[in-house]
Write a protein that holds these residues in place. Structure first.
Motif, PDB file in Angstrom:
ATOM      1  N   ALA A  35      -5.282  -4.896   4.404  1.00 40.89           N
ATOM      2  CA  ALA A  35      -4.586  -3.639   4.118  1.00 40.89           C
ATOM      3  C   ALA A  35      -3.090  -3.826   4.341  1.00 40.89           C
ATOM      4  N   THR A  36      -2.317  -2.919   3.784  1.00 38.73           N
ATOM      5  CA  THR A  36      -0.869  -2.928   3.996  1.00 38.73           C
ATOM      6  C   THR A  36      -0.478  -1.692   4.818  1.00 38.73           C
ATOM      7  N   GLY A  37       0.808  -1.397   4.878  1.00 38.39           N
ATOM      8  CA  GLY A  37       1.274  -0.253   5.658  1.00 38.39           C
ATOM      9  C   GLY A  37       1.806  -0.735   6.999  1.00 38.39           C
ATOM     10  N   SER A  38       2.429   0.177   7.753  1.00 36.52           N
ATOM     11  CA  SER A  38       3.005  -0.244   9.042  1.00 36.52           C
ATOM     12  C   SER A  38       1.935  -0.478  10.094  1.00 36.52           C
ATOM     13  N   SER A  39       0.784   0.177   9.954  1.00 39.34           N
ATOM     14  CA  SER A  39      -0.241   0.047  11.004  1.00 39.34           C
ATOM     15  C   SER A  39      -0.696  -1.386  11.242  1.00 39.34           C
ATOM     16  N   PRO A  40      -1.030  -2.181  10.197  1.00 35.92           N
ATOM     17  CA  PRO A  40      -1.541  -3.527  10.487  1.00 35.92           C
ATOM     18  C   PRO A  40      -0.478  -4.607  10.725  1.00 35.92           C
ATOM     19  N   ILE A  41       0.817  -4.267  10.643  1.00 36.57           N
ATOM     20  CA  ILE A  41       1.839  -5.320  10.778  1.00 36.57           C
ATOM     21  C   ILE A  41       1.718  -6.049  12.130  1.00 36.57           C
ATOM     22  N   ASN A  65      -7.275  -7.777  -1.088  1.00 40.31           N
ATOM     23  CA  ASN A  65      -6.516  -6.631  -0.599  1.00 40.31           C
ATOM     24  C   ASN A  65      -7.013  -5.336  -1.219  1.00 40.31           C
ATOM     25  N   LEU A  66      -6.733  -4.265  -0.502  1.00 39.53           N
ATOM     26  CA  LEU A  66      -7.219  -2.960  -0.934  1.00 39.53           C
ATOM     27  C   LEU A  66      -6.558  -2.441  -2.200  1.00 39.53           C
ATOM     28  N   ASP A  67      -5.238  -2.646  -2.307  1.00 42.88           N
ATOM     29  CA  ASP A  67      -4.534  -1.869  -3.329  1.00 42.88           C
ATOM     30  C   ASP A  67      -3.178  -2.468  -3.691  1.00 42.88           C
ATOM     31  N   GLU A  68      -2.594  -1.924  -4.730  1.00 45.53           N
ATOM     32  CA  GLU A  68      -1.259  -2.339  -5.177  1.00 45.53           C
ATOM     33  C   GLU A  68      -0.637  -1.194  -5.977  1.00 45.53           C
ATOM     34  N   SER A  79       6.305  -4.411  -3.353  1.00 43.47           N
ATOM     35  CA  SER A  79       4.916  -4.594  -3.793  1.00 43.47           C
ATOM     36  C   SER A  79       4.076  -5.026  -2.605  1.00 43.47           C
ATOM     37  N   TYR A  80       2.793  -4.752  -2.684  1.00 41.74           N
ATOM     38  CA  TYR A  80       1.909  -5.146  -1.583  1.00 41.74           C
ATOM     39  C   TYR A  80       1.668  -6.654  -1.589  1.00 41.74           C
ATOM     40  N   ALA A  81       1.820  -7.288  -2.766  1.00 42.90           N
ATOM     41  CA  ALA A  81       1.711  -8.753  -2.828  1.00 42.90           C
ATOM     42  C   ALA A  81       2.832  -9.367  -1.978  1.00 42.90           C
ATOM     43  N   LEU A 130      -8.514  -1.654   7.594  1.00 42.34           N
ATOM     44  CA  LEU A 130      -8.046  -0.408   6.979  1.00 42.34           C
ATOM     45  C   LEU A 130      -6.952   0.226   7.823  1.00 42.34           C
ATOM     46  N   GLY A 131      -6.042   0.922   7.158  1.00 40.96           N
ATOM     47  CA  GLY A 131      -5.160   1.863   7.829  1.00 40.96           C
ATOM     48  C   GLY A 131      -5.679   3.251   7.458  1.00 40.96           C
ATOM     49  N   LEU A 132      -4.970   4.273   7.872  1.00 37.74           N
ATOM     50  CA  LEU A 132      -5.401   5.644   7.566  1.00 37.74           C
ATOM     51  C   LEU A 132      -4.201   6.446   7.084  1.00 37.74           C
ATOM     52  N   GLY A 133      -4.331   7.064   5.910  1.00 36.24           N
ATOM     53  CA  GLY A 133      -3.261   7.950   5.440  1.00 36.24           C
ATOM     54  C   GLY A 133      -3.287   9.236   6.255  1.00 36.24           C
ATOM     55  N   SER A 134      -2.144   9.916   6.358  1.00 35.58           N
ATOM     56  CA  SER A 134      -2.134  11.142   7.168  1.00 35.58           C
ATOM     57  C   SER A 134      -3.008  12.220   6.520  1.00 35.58           C
ATOM     58  N   GLY A 136      -5.905  11.433   5.340  1.00 32.54           N
ATOM     59  CA  GLY A 136      -7.268  10.908   5.461  1.00 32.54           C
ATOM     60  C   GLY A 136      -7.619   9.869   4.418  1.00 32.54           C
ATOM     61  N   HIS A 137      -6.621   9.403   3.629  1.00 31.85           N
ATOM     62  CA  HIS A 137      -6.979   8.418   2.606  1.00 31.85           C
ATOM     63  C   HIS A 137      -7.202   7.033   3.207  1.00 31.85           C
ATOM     64  N   ILE A 138      -8.048   6.262   2.544  1.00 31.06           N
ATOM     65  CA  ILE A 138      -8.247   4.848   2.893  1.00 31.06           C
ATOM     66  C   ILE A 138      -8.013   4.045   1.617  1.00 31.06           C
ATOM     67  N   SER A 165       7.663   7.096   1.043  1.00 33.51           N
ATOM     68  CA  SER A 165       9.053   7.022   0.581  1.00 33.51           C
ATOM     69  C   SER A 165       9.974   6.464   1.662  1.00 33.51           C
ATOM     70  N   ARG A 166       9.539   6.500   2.921  1.00 34.68           N
ATOM     71  CA  ARG A 166      10.389   5.981   4.005  1.00 34.68           C
ATOM     72  C   ARG A 166      10.709   4.501   3.811  1.00 34.68           C
ATOM     73  N   LEU A 167       9.869   3.818   3.043  1.00 33.72           N
ATOM     74  CA  LEU A 167      10.071   2.379   2.852  1.00 33.72           C
ATOM     75  C   LEU A 167      10.922   2.069   1.612  1.00 33.72           C
ATOM     76  N   ASN A 200       1.156  11.661  14.070  1.00 33.20           N
ATOM     77  CA  ASN A 200       0.999  12.217  12.715  1.00 33.20           C
ATOM     78  C   ASN A 200      -0.363  11.877  12.096  1.00 33.20           C
ATOM     79  N   LYS A 201      -1.125  10.994  12.746  1.00 33.52           N
ATOM     80  CA  LYS A 201      -2.461  10.650  12.235  1.00 33.52           C
ATOM     81  C   LYS A 201      -3.572  11.354  13.021  1.00 33.52           C
ATOM     82  N   ALA A 202      -3.190  12.072  14.099  1.00 33.44           N
ATOM     83  CA  ALA A 202      -4.201  12.613  15.021  1.00 33.44           C
ATOM     84  C   ALA A 202      -5.191  13.553  14.327  1.00 33.44           C
TER      85      ALA A 202
HETATM   86  C1  GLP Z   1      -0.643   3.396   2.235  1.00 38.55           C
HETATM   87  C2  GLP Z   1      -1.703   2.328   1.989  1.00 38.55           C
HETATM   88  C3  GLP Z   1      -2.883   2.493   2.903  1.00 38.55           C
HETATM   89  C4  GLP Z   1      -2.386   2.669   4.324  1.00 38.55           C
HETATM   90  C5  GLP Z   1      -1.575   3.924   4.428  1.00 38.55           C
HETATM   91  C6  GLP Z   1      -1.061   4.211   5.820  1.00 38.55           C
HETATM   92  O1  GLP Z   1      -0.852   4.551   1.508  1.00 38.55           O
HETATM   93  N1  GLP Z   1      -2.181   2.306   0.641  1.00 38.55           N
HETATM   94  O2  GLP Z   1      -3.737   1.373   2.793  1.00 38.55           O
HETATM   95  O3  GLP Z   1      -3.457   2.732   5.204  1.00 38.55           O
HETATM   96  O4  GLP Z   1      -0.459   3.785   3.557  1.00 38.55           O
HETATM   97  O5  GLP Z   1       0.129   3.510   6.029  1.00 38.55           O
HETATM   98  P1  GLP Z   1       0.847   3.375   7.410  1.00 38.55           P
HETATM   99  O6  GLP Z   1       0.037   2.406   8.198  1.00 38.55           O
HETATM  100  O7  GLP Z   1       2.194   2.816   7.078  1.00 38.55           O
HETATM  101  O8  GLP Z   1       0.902   4.711   8.031  1.00 38.55           O
END
Ligand code: GLP
Length: 240
Positions: A35-41, A65-68, A79-81, A130-134, A136-138, A165-167, A200-202
């Motif tokens: 997965a991408t996003g700040s959570s798994p860095i 990977n999950l997505d692009e 890009s997620y790549a 996986l990360g979690l969107g605020s 609830g998206h995966i 958009s913060r990125l 913000n994810k609580a």
């Molecule tokens: C994006 C990604 C998700 C990720 C989510 C949360 O939308 N597609 O896979 O889990 O953001 O990102 P963050 O970890 O930066 O909060």
């Protein structure tokens, strides 16, 4: 669903990396779903550290990977790549031929989804990160996505465009579409590990763990999976 609550992001990242590394050690030919996003860095940084210090080998590991984002080429710095190369792949000496992401710049996006689904049929994730969107998206499976979904073209919701958009330099630069594994592709993983951090994810964490299973909060379907570990810091767990 196993929930591990950590003091902070650093501890969350260490714990998650330990779990992923043990999968790699047990099976050097494993398939990692990433997965991408700040959570798994931070998790990826710990994997790189372990590779350098302890020599855990990724030579025969493959990744999906999950997505692009749609419209960004693999060398675009949003890009997620690009994210995966910078934040993980170049630090673990993985064979880049064994790494896979949907191609967001493909001419025929539906054909690209079909290609990715066929690939996933041959690559069952031993562990899916996986990360979690605020909301609830995966992956990029936004609220309303059916449980039976496979890799598809997604119209991103306003809330996701705003979150992400913060990125980017400005909100206008955020792509409006993405290609994402579907819920069914995620649920095929033998095990799933989610990393979540921050207040913000609580609300989404609470719904995912304690709420009803509903397409309105895609992550709630993880309750149906037999081997899920949520590693979250105490801010993300504050409403549990
Ligand atoms: C994006 C990604 C998700 C990720 C989510 C949360 O939308 N597609 O896979 O889990 O953001 O990102 P963050 O970890 O930066 O909060």
């Amino acid at each position: 669903m196993k929930v591990i609550i950590t003091e902070n992001y650093e501890e969350m990242s260490k714990k998650a990396a330990e779990i992923i590394i043990s999968v790699v050690k047990n099976n050097p030919n494993c398939v990692l779903g990433l997965a991408t996003g700040s959570s798994p860095i931070g998790t990826y940084q710990n994997m790189i550290k372990d590779h350098k210090e302890n020599g855990t080998s990724y030579k025969n590991v493959s990744t999906v990977n999950l997505d692009e984002y749609v419209g960004l080429t693999a060398d675009h710095n949003q890009s997620y790549a690009y994210f995966m190369r910078e934040n993980l792949f170049k630090g673990i000496e993985i064979d880049m031929n064994n790494t896979n992401l949907p191609c967001g710049s493909a001419k025929d996006l539906q054909a690209e989804c079909d290609r990715y689904n066929a690939l996933l049929e041959t690559k069952t994730q031993d562990i899916q990160v996986l990360g979690l969107g605020s909301n609830g998206h995966i992956g990029f499976n936004e609220p309303g996505t059916p449980l039976s979904s496979v890799t598809h073209i997604v119209d991103l919701t306003e809330s996701t465009i705003k979150d992400n958009s913060r990125l980017f330099n400005s909100i206008d630069e955020v792509p409006r579409q993405a290609l994402s594994m579907g819920i069914k592709n995620i649920m095929q993983a033998k095990s799933i590990i989610m990393v979540v951090s921050g207040k913000n994810k609580a609300e989404a964490v609470k719904g995912m763990v304690k709420g009803e299973i509903t397409v309105d909060l895609p992550a709630s379907v993880l309750q149906l999976h037999p081997n899920v570990t949520i590693v979250c810091d105490k801010d993300a767990a504050s409403l549990l």
